[in-house]
Design an enzyme around this catalytic site. Structure first.
Site, short mmCIF file in Angstrom:
data_model
loop_
_atom_site.label_atom_id
_atom_site.label_comp_id
_atom_site.label_asym_id
_atom_site.label_seq_id
_atom_site.Cartn_x
_atom_site.Cartn_y
_atom_site.Cartn_z
N SER A 9 0.85 -1.20 0.00
CA SER A 9 0.00 0.00 0.00
C SER A 9 0.88 1.24 0.00
CB SER A 9 -0.89 0.01 1.24
OG SER A 9 -1.51 1.28 1.42
N TYR A 59 -0.58 -0.39 10.55
CA TYR A 59 -0.87 -0.74 9.16
C TYR A 59 0.32 -0.42 8.27
CZ TYR A 59 -3.25 -0.94 4.64
OH TYR A 59 -3.60 -1.25 3.35
#
Length: 317
Positions: free
Chosen positions: A161, A187
Site C-alpha cells: 500500500s 498498518y
C-alpha cells in the site's frame, strides 16, 4: 550505483484486470488468491480464471467463497474455481492449508489484509495487522515454496500500500508492547513488511525459478478493507488525501499484471503501482516506493525475525 531501468507498460491507473490479462493464456496453470471472496480479490480471481487458470480462493468465509466461485464460473465459463479455508491470523490454519496443497503452484497472490484496526492481538500476542498482513502471508508463501519451485517460472505477488511510506518496521517493538498503539502506524509497518518480504523472498528464491514482487493496488472504496475507518476518515481521504479512487476491477489490475505479464518474466524484488514499476519516493511526491521498503538489510532481518516469531511457542500474552 546506477538504478535499474524502471519497467513501464501500456497500462495505467485506469486499466482493469481483464484488460491487462487480455491475450494471455493461463490454461493449465494454478493460482491461489487469498481474500478472494471480497473486494479486489474477487476481480483478481475472475481475471485469472477468465484467462484459463485454475484458481483457489483462500478465504475465511467458506460460504461467501462458494458464492463468489459460482459467480466467477458463470461469468468466465471456467468451472475450475475452488474454495479452501484460510485464516491468516491463525498459524494452524495456514499450516493446514499448506499441508493440504498438492502439486505445483504457478501464481500466489497475497491479497487478503486488514487495515486500521483497533488494538487487537492473536492468541500469541502478535499485533493483528502485522500478524495477518505479513506473518500469515509469510508462513503461507514459505509453506508453499516447494509447490512454487515445482511449477517453474512461478510468481508471487505481495500486496502492499502507499501507506508503507508512513513508517518502517520497528524491529524493537513490532507488536506495540512498549509504544502506544496506533492503528495507522501498525498498518504502515505491515505494508512496509510486504515490500521487504518481496525483496528478500526474490533474493532467496529466484534460483528456484520463483519471482516475487510487491504491488500497490491503489485506493478502492468498494471493499471491506476500509471497514474500520470512520465516515470522517473516509471523507478526508476523498477530499484531502490526494487519492483517486478506483473500481475493484481497476484495483485488481496491478497485481494481475505482475502475476501474468510476459514483460515481467524473470523480474523480481520490485514494487509496482498503477500497472507500472513505482519510482523511488522523494519528499513532496505522491506515491512511489520508500527506500526503507527496499532496504536489503532490513529485508533479511525481517525474514529472520519472521522465522523466529513463527517458531515461538503458542501461548497467550
Amino acid at each position: 550505483m546506477t538504478e535499474p531501468t524502471l519497467i513501464t507498460t501500456p497500462f495505467n491507473a485506469e486499466s482493469t484486470a481483464a484488460e491487462v490479462v487480455k491475450g494471455i493464456a493461463l490454461t493449465g496453470r494454478r493460482a491461489i488468491v487469498t481474500g478472494g471472496a471480497s473486494g479486489i480479490g474477487v476481480e483478481t480471481a475472475r481475471a485469472l480464471a477468465g484467462a484459463g487458470a485454475e484458481v483457489t480462493l483462500a478465504v475465511r468465509d467458506l460460504e461467501a467463497g462458494r458464492r463468489v466461485a459460482e459467480d466467477i464460473g458463470a461469468t468466465t465459463g471456467n468451472e475450475r474455481v475452488l474454495v479452501a479455508p484460510l485464516d491468516l491470523a491463525d498459524r494452524r490454519s495456514v499450516a493446514t492449508f499448506t499441508a493440504a496443497w498438492d502439486g505445483p503452484l504457478d501464481i500466489l497472490i497475497n491479497n487478503a489484509g486488514v487495515m486500521m484496526t483497533p488494538e487487537l492481538r492473536t492468541p500469541e500476542g502478535w499485533e493483528l495487522q502485522f500478524a495477518t498482513n505479513h506473518l500469515g502471508h509469510f508462513a503461507l508463501a514459505t509453506g508453499l515454496h516447494p509447490a512454487l519451485a515445482a511449477a517453474g517460472r512461478a510468481r508471487v505477488v505481495a500486496l502492499s500500500s502507499i501507506a508503507h511510506l508512513r513508517d518502517t518496521v520497528d524491529f524493537d517493538d513490532i507488536h506495540f508492547r512498549v509504544r502506544p498503539y496506533d492503528g495507522g502506524v501498525a498498518y504502515a509497518q505491515s505494508k512496509t513488511a510486504n515490500v521487504l518480504f518481496a525483496v528478500e523472498a526474490n533474493r532467496r528464491w529466484v534460483g528456484d525459478g520463483i519471482t516475487v514482487n510487491a504491488a500497490h493496488p491503489g485506493a478502492i472504496m468498494e471493499t471491506n478493507l476500509s471497514r474500520h475507518l470512520s465516515r470522517e476518515e473516509l471523507d478526508s481521504a476523498i477530499t484531502t488525501g490526494g487519492y483517486t479512487f478506483k473500481t475493484p476491477r481497476q484495483g485488481a489490475a496491478t497485481s494481475v499484471l505482475v502475476a501474468t505479464s510476459p514483460q515481467l518474466e524473470g523480474v523480481g524484488g520490485r514494487y509496482f503501482e498503477d500497472c507500472n514499476e513505482g519510482r523511488r519516493h522523494v519528499a513532496g511526491m505522491f506515491g512511489g516506493v520508500a527506500d526503507h521498503a527496499l532496504d536489503p538489510a532490513a529485508a533479511t532481518r525481517l525474514w529472520e525475525v519472521s522465522l523466529d516469531t513463527l517458531a515461538s511457542p503458542s501461548h497467550g500474552e
